[in-house]
Every structure is written in C-alpha cells, then in structure tokens.
Design a protein around this motif. Structure first.
Motif, PDB file in Angstrom:
ATOM      1  N   ARG A 212       0.925  -1.217  -0.190  1.00 23.83           N
ATOM      2  CA  ARG A 212       0.074   0.234  -0.244  1.00 23.83           C
ATOM      3  C   ARG A 212       0.866   1.152   0.105  1.00 23.83           C
ATOM      4  NH1 ARG A 212      -3.879   0.082   4.626  1.00 23.83           N
ATOM      5  NH2 ARG A 212      -2.021  -0.242   5.872  1.00 23.83           N
ATOM      6  N   HIS A 213       0.564   2.084  -0.676  1.00 18.73           N
ATOM      7  CA  HIS A 213       1.111   3.534  -0.935  1.00 18.73           C
ATOM      8  C   HIS A 213       0.426   4.700  -1.264  1.00 18.73           C
ATOM      9  CE1 HIS A 213       1.282   2.290  -4.948  1.00 18.73           C
ATOM     10  NE2 HIS A 213       1.341   3.394  -5.259  1.00 18.73           N
ATOM     11  N   ILE A 214       0.713   5.863  -0.990  1.00 17.86           N
ATOM     12  CA  ILE A 214       0.063   6.974  -1.423  1.00 17.86           C
ATOM     13  C   ILE A 214       0.801   7.526  -2.797  1.00 17.86           C
ATOM     14  CG2 ILE A 214      -0.510   9.428  -0.904  1.00 17.86           C
ATOM     15  CD1 ILE A 214      -0.730   8.674   1.878  1.00 17.86           C
ATOM     16  N   PRO A 215       0.206   7.481  -3.724  1.00 10.03           N
ATOM     17  CA  PRO A 215       1.030   7.779  -5.044  1.00 10.03           C
ATOM     18  C   PRO A 215       1.365   9.039  -5.238  1.00 10.03           C
ATOM     19  CG  PRO A 215      -1.332   7.589  -5.536  1.00 10.03           C
ATOM     20  CD  PRO A 215      -1.144   6.986  -3.998  1.00 10.03           C
ATOM     21  N   GLU A 216       2.546   9.360  -5.941  1.00 11.82           N
ATOM     22  CA  GLU A 216       2.969  10.780  -5.822  1.00 11.82           C
ATOM     23  C   GLU A 216       1.828  11.705  -6.669  1.00 11.82           C
ATOM     24  OE1 GLU A 216       5.403  10.483 -10.214  1.00 11.82           O
ATOM     25  OE2 GLU A 216       6.643  10.325  -8.231  1.00 11.82           O
ATOM     26  N   SER A 217       2.011  12.709  -6.156  1.00 11.56           N
ATOM     27  CA  SER A 217       0.983  13.837  -6.671  1.00 11.56           C
ATOM     28  C   SER A 217       2.018  15.446  -6.953  1.00 11.56           C
ATOM     29  CB  SER A 217       0.073  14.043  -5.693  1.00 11.56           C
ATOM     30  OG  SER A 217       0.502  14.610  -4.680  1.00 11.56           O
TER      31      SER A 217
ATOM     32  N   LYS B 210       6.631  18.218  -7.503  1.00 15.26           N
ATOM     33  CA  LYS B 210       6.134  16.831  -7.020  1.00 15.26           C
ATOM     34  C   LYS B 210       6.408  16.158  -5.719  1.00 15.26           C
ATOM     35  CE  LYS B 210       5.248  15.924 -11.665  1.00 15.26           C
ATOM     36  NZ  LYS B 210       4.006  15.094 -11.940  1.00 15.26           N
ATOM     37  N   ARG B 211       5.106  15.871  -5.342  1.00 16.34           N
ATOM     38  CA  ARG B 211       5.208  14.753  -3.910  1.00 16.34           C
ATOM     39  C   ARG B 211       5.575  13.531  -4.227  1.00 16.34           C
ATOM     40  NH1 ARG B 211       0.078  17.339  -3.179  1.00 16.34           N
ATOM     41  NH2 ARG B 211       0.205  19.106  -1.919  1.00 16.34           N
ATOM     42  N   LYS B 212       6.540  13.073  -3.396  1.00 15.65           N
ATOM     43  CA  LYS B 212       6.900  11.817  -3.332  1.00 15.65           C
ATOM     44  C   LYS B 212       6.028  10.642  -3.025  1.00 15.65           C
ATOM     45  CE  LYS B 212      11.974  12.571  -3.224  1.00 15.65           C
ATOM     46  NZ  LYS B 212      13.226  12.271  -2.660  1.00 15.65           N
ATOM     47  N   ALA B 213       6.009   9.622  -3.575  1.00 15.29           N
ATOM     48  CA  ALA B 213       5.002   8.553  -3.205  1.00 15.29           C
ATOM     49  C   ALA B 213       5.275   8.142  -1.840  1.00 15.29           C
ATOM     50  CB  ALA B 213       5.084   7.372  -4.055  1.00 15.29           C
ATOM     51  N   ILE B 214       4.448   7.879  -0.855  1.00 17.22           N
ATOM     52  CA  ILE B 214       4.600   7.509   0.337  1.00 17.22           C
ATOM     53  C   ILE B 214       4.352   5.870   0.758  1.00 17.22           C
ATOM     54  CG2 ILE B 214       4.207   7.900   2.954  1.00 17.22           C
ATOM     55  CD1 ILE B 214       3.540  10.617   2.113  1.00 17.22           C
ATOM     56  N   LYS B 215       5.211   5.095   1.099  1.00 15.26           N
ATOM     57  CA  LYS B 215       4.861   3.588   1.481  1.00 15.26           C
ATOM     58  C   LYS B 215       4.032   3.621   2.745  1.00 15.26           C
ATOM     59  CE  LYS B 215       8.463   1.544  -1.283  1.00 15.26           C
ATOM     60  NZ  LYS B 215       9.601   0.527  -1.146  1.00 15.26           N
TER      61      LYS B 215
END
Length: 206
Positions: free
Chosen positions: A19-24, A31-36
């Motif tokens: 699960r992760h929050i995708p980059e935005s 850019k925001r990096k993806a968060i695991k």
C-alpha cells in the motif's frame, strides 16, 4: 482496472499487495514523492463507523411514519397556547385600564392645582425701592470716579496712559455731575443740607 483508493488516498498494488500514497503534483508544480504505508496501519479516515442496524431501521421508520401520539399532542398545543395567550391578553388589558385610570386621576389633580394657583394669583413682583436703586447707581458711579481719579494722578505724575484710560479721566466731571444729580458729593457720600439750603427751605415753607 485501476486500483481502488481509500478515503485517505491509499492505493493497494494488486501485484505486490503493498500500500502506498501515489506521488502527486503541488499547486506550484513541484512533485510529492510516493509514500509507502506499513502493513497493518489504518488511518482514521479509513476506519469504518459502527452502525447499529436495528437502531438505524427504527430511526428510518420513525421518519417515514412518525412518532405515535405526536400528532395528537401537536393538535392540543394550539388550544392550550391560545388559552394561555387569552389570559395574558386579559391581564395586560386590565393593567392598561388601571394605569389609564391612575394617570387620569393624576392629571385631574394637577389641573386642579393649576386652577387653584391661577385663581389665587401669582405673587406680585417685588416693587423696586427708588432709594435702593439710587444708592446702587451711586456706588457704581463712585467706583468709576475713584478709578478715574487714580488714573488722573498717574497721568499728572508723568505716567503714560492707554486711550481707554484717558477716556475714563475725561469723564471725571461727568461722573461728578451724575453723583450730584443723585444727591451725592464728589466723594460719593450723601450730601448734607447746608445752612443756606436750610434757610431757603424755611423761607419756602413760610
């Protein structure tokens, strides 16, 4: 098929199960990096609220049908309210009448007092005593004459005077004449009858 996204924005990878929050992209273009997301963590946004199904069903039923007996209570309230409002209206009316009666009596008494005062008449204005007025005017003239004489002495001593002070000095003779007309001498004292005046007065009497 796109992976499902939870309320908190977490996406689960179907292949790996991670699960992760995708980059935005931010508003400024960065850019925001993806968060695991670590396994087992569930953010508050994704926690399901417990629902009591029987309570929900009863609540929905009450909305549709209504609470038993509520209609009759609502029908009775207007009658009770109207009765109470009628009592309050009667009390207010009684208070107004009592107040109006009290005001009428007060006005009547005030009118009666005013009429009595008018009939009795206002006290007459005190008559001015000519002798008192004469002495009052003489005192004023005496004061002015004294000031004028003091200014004249300063002038005779070589001291300079202002124009208004010189005008006061010029009026010395006029002030003396006014005092003489009122029966006072140049010093502001009442004149004493001289011997010649006494003889003349006695001859006039004869």
């Amino acid at each position: 098929m796109a992976p499902a996204t939870t309320n908190s924005g977490i996406t689960t990878d179907e292949a790996s199960g991670e699960r992760h929050i995708p980059e935005s992209t931010r508003a400024d273009g960065s850019k925001r990096k993806a968060i695991k997301i670590r396994p087992g963590y569930q953010p508050p946004e994704d926690v399901q609220v417990y629902k009591n199904r029987p309570a929900e069903a009863f609540r929905e039923r009450g909305k549709r049908i209504g609470i038993p007996g509520a209609a009759s209570a609502q029908d009775e309230k207007p009658d009770q309210g109207s009765a109470a409002s009628n009592k309050n209206a009667k009390r207010r009316e009684a208070r107004k009448k009592a107040k109006a009666a009290g005001d009428g009596e007060g006005e009547g008494e005030a009118k009666a007092d005013a009429t009595a005062t008018t009939q009795d008449g206002q006290p007459k204005a005190e008559e001015l005593d000519p002798e008192v007025e004469r002495e009052k005017k003489a005192r004023s003239l005496k004061k002015k004459l004294k000031q004028a004489k003091e200014l004249k002495m300063k002038k005779d001593g070589g001291e300079g005077l202002l124009p208004e002070q010189i005008a006061k000095v010029i009026k010395i003779n006029e002030l003396i004449r006014e005092l003489d007309a009122l029966g006072f001498d140049a010093d502001g004292e009442p004149k004493t009858e001289t011997k010649d005046d006494a003889i003349e007065g006695s001859e006039n009497k004869k």
